[in-house]
Design an enzyme around this catalytic site. Sequence first.
Site, PDB file in Angstrom:
ATOM      1  N   ARG A  97      -7.089 -65.428  -5.190  1.00 52.75           N
ATOM      2  CA  ARG A  97      -6.581 -64.564  -4.114  1.00 52.75           C
ATOM      3  C   ARG A  97      -6.413 -65.282  -2.784  1.00 52.75           C
ATOM      4  O   ARG A  97      -5.389 -65.129  -2.119  1.00 52.75           O
ATOM      5  CB  ARG A  97      -7.520 -63.358  -3.911  1.00 52.75           C
ATOM      6  CG  ARG A  97      -7.314 -62.251  -4.889  1.00 52.75           C
ATOM      7  CD  ARG A  97      -8.608 -61.513  -5.127  1.00 52.75           C
ATOM      8  NE  ARG A  97      -9.459 -62.354  -5.958  1.00 52.75           N
ATOM      9  CZ  ARG A  97      -9.510 -62.274  -7.288  1.00 52.75           C
ATOM     10  NH1 ARG A  97      -8.853 -61.343  -7.893  1.00 52.75           N
ATOM     11  NH2 ARG A  97     -10.253 -63.102  -7.997  1.00 52.75           N
ATOM     12  N   THR A  98      -7.404 -66.034  -2.373  1.00 52.79           N
ATOM     13  CA  THR A  98      -7.327 -66.660  -1.051  1.00 52.79           C
ATOM     14  C   THR A  98      -6.161 -67.646  -1.025  1.00 52.79           C
ATOM     15  O   THR A  98      -5.366 -67.662  -0.085  1.00 52.79           O
ATOM     16  CB  THR A  98      -8.656 -67.361  -0.703  1.00 52.79           C
ATOM     17  OG1 THR A  98      -9.706 -66.411  -0.863  1.00 52.79           O
ATOM     18  CG2 THR A  98      -8.647 -67.876   0.721  1.00 52.79           C
TER      19      THR A  98
ATOM     20  N   HIS B 261     -16.842 -67.431   5.166  1.00 51.80           N
ATOM     21  CA  HIS B 261     -15.493 -67.196   4.647  1.00 51.80           C
ATOM     22  C   HIS B 261     -14.819 -66.245   5.651  1.00 51.80           C
ATOM     23  O   HIS B 261     -14.602 -65.072   5.361  1.00 51.80           O
ATOM     24  CB  HIS B 261     -15.599 -66.579   3.252  1.00 51.80           C
ATOM     25  CG  HIS B 261     -14.320 -66.563   2.466  1.00 51.80           C
ATOM     26  ND1 HIS B 261     -13.088 -66.871   3.014  1.00 51.80           N
ATOM     27  CD2 HIS B 261     -14.087 -66.251   1.160  1.00 51.80           C
ATOM     28  CE1 HIS B 261     -12.165 -66.750   2.065  1.00 51.80           C
ATOM     29  NE2 HIS B 261     -12.738 -66.383   0.942  1.00 51.80           N
TER      30      HIS B 261
ATOM     31  N   LYS C 183     -10.001 -92.263  -5.706  1.00 51.13           N
ATOM     32  CA  LYS C 183     -10.123 -93.716  -5.509  1.00 51.13           C
ATOM     33  C   LYS C 183     -11.237 -94.045  -4.510  1.00 51.13           C
ATOM     34  O   LYS C 183     -11.378 -95.176  -4.078  1.00 51.13           O
ATOM     35  CB  LYS C 183      -8.809 -94.286  -4.960  1.00 51.13           C
ATOM     36  CG  LYS C 183      -7.596 -94.034  -5.827  1.00 51.13           C
ATOM     37  CD  LYS C 183      -6.401 -94.749  -5.214  1.00 51.13           C
ATOM     38  CE  LYS C 183      -5.089 -94.178  -5.666  1.00 51.13           C
ATOM     39  NZ  LYS C 183      -3.977 -94.619  -4.818  1.00 51.13           N
TER      40      LYS C 183
ATOM     41  N   ARG D 298     -10.551 -74.991   1.517  1.00 55.55           N
ATOM     42  CA  ARG D 298     -11.701 -74.390   0.841  1.00 55.55           C
ATOM     43  C   ARG D 298     -12.507 -75.515   0.221  1.00 55.55           C
ATOM     44  O   ARG D 298     -11.958 -76.384  -0.454  1.00 55.55           O
ATOM     45  CB  ARG D 298     -11.252 -73.416  -0.246  1.00 55.55           C
ATOM     46  CG  ARG D 298     -12.375 -73.049  -1.181  1.00 55.55           C
ATOM     47  CD  ARG D 298     -12.036 -71.935  -2.109  1.00 55.55           C
ATOM     48  NE  ARG D 298     -11.968 -70.666  -1.401  1.00 55.55           N
ATOM     49  CZ  ARG D 298     -12.027 -69.478  -2.002  1.00 55.55           C
ATOM     50  NH1 ARG D 298     -12.141 -69.403  -3.303  1.00 55.55           N
ATOM     51  NH2 ARG D 298     -11.957 -68.367  -1.312  1.00 55.55           N
TER      52      ARG D 298
END
Length: 359
Positions: free
Chosen positions: A89-90, A172, A118, A139
Amino acid sequence: MSKTGAEESLTWEELREMGPRERAREFEVYGRLFHVLLAQQFDRALLDELGVQATRIRHIAKSKAGMDFLRSQLSHKTAMLYFTQPSSRTFLSFHSACQMLGMKTVEVRDTATSSEIKGETQEDSIRTFSSFADVVIMRTAVGGLAEKMAWMLSHTERPIPIINAGSGKDQHPTQALLDVYTLQRSFEKRGGIDNKTVLFVGDLARGRTVRSLAQLLTNYRGVRQLFVAPPQLQIGADILELLDAAGVQYELGDDFEAMLPRADAIYMTRIQDEWDQQAGESRQLDLARYNFGVRHLKLMLPHAVLMHPLPRRQEIATEVDGDSRAVYWRQVRNGMWVRAALLARIFNCCGPIREFHGA
Ligand code: NCD
C-alpha cells in the site's frame, strides 16, 4: 532557522541525542515543510490544511480535465522510491500520488539490484539518488535512518527532501497522516477528532504506525488513548512520556472486550513477528484475545469506526469487512490523496490546486 534542515552546526551524534520534538524543529527549512521524517513535525494547522487539500485533490481527480490539470503540476519533478522493506500500500499509494501530480518515478526495491550489493553504503546510495531525483521516499528496517540521510544530504550541494515511508520499529508518519485524514472524514459531522476515544489493539511495542498516530493525536483537544495489548507488546515508555508531556489522558490494559464499547475509533494491528528475538516467540502469546470477530460488532458504538493500517492476518475476520463501520479499505485509498496533498505542500503547488475551478 536553517536553509536545508539540520545544518552544519550539529553533528549527527548530537542530533540523534535530542528528543523527537527538538529533532523535528532542526529539520525545518525556513519554517516550511521539506523533509517528512517524524510525526512531531505536524501541528493541528498543518493537519487541517492537508486534510482540506487531500479532499480538494480527490474532487479534482474525478474528471479528465482535473486529472490533466493535476498532472501538469509537478511534471518537472522526479521521485525516487527507495523501499528496501516489503510494501504494497505505501509503495503503491506514493507511486500513484506521484503520477497523479505528473512526477516521474524511479525505484529501488531490492538492494540486490543496486550497488549496495557491491558494498556501497546507504549514504552513498542516497547521495547517488539525489543526483537524479528531486525527492527520496524511503522505507527501511533501520529506525532513524531516514533522519540520518536527511542530515547527511543537508551537507551536500543537492539537499533534496527525504520522506520517511516507514523506518524500523520507530515511525511511519505518512501512515499516521492517512489515519488522521480517515478520522477527520469519519467524524466530520460529529465535531471532528476532538474529544474522541481511540483504542489501539495488538502489537503496540513494535508497530510504528501506532507510535506515529499516538503522537499525531496529541494535536487534538480531549482525545483519550486506550492501549490494549499482551503485556509484552504494550506501548513504549517513550510514547507514554510524550503523552504525559502533552497532557493526554490514556489507559493501558489487556481486556479488549471491556475497552471496546468505549471507543469512537478502534485501531487494530498485526503482530510484528519479524522483530521477534527468538523464532516463534510471538506465537507463545494468547493472541486470539486481541482479534476482532463478528460478535464484536455488537460491542462497538453505532458511530464508531474500525481501522487497520493493513496488512492484516487474523486480527479482523473478513466477515466484518461488509459492516459500514469498517473503514480500513477506505484508509488505503485515503493514503493516495493525503500523500498527493503532502507532495503538493512540499513542492509548493498548493495555490494552483486551491484555485482550480476546472471542468
Ligand atoms: C504497516 C507498516 O509497514 O508499518 N503497513 C503499512 O504501511 N500500511 C503495518 C504493518 O506492516 O503491520
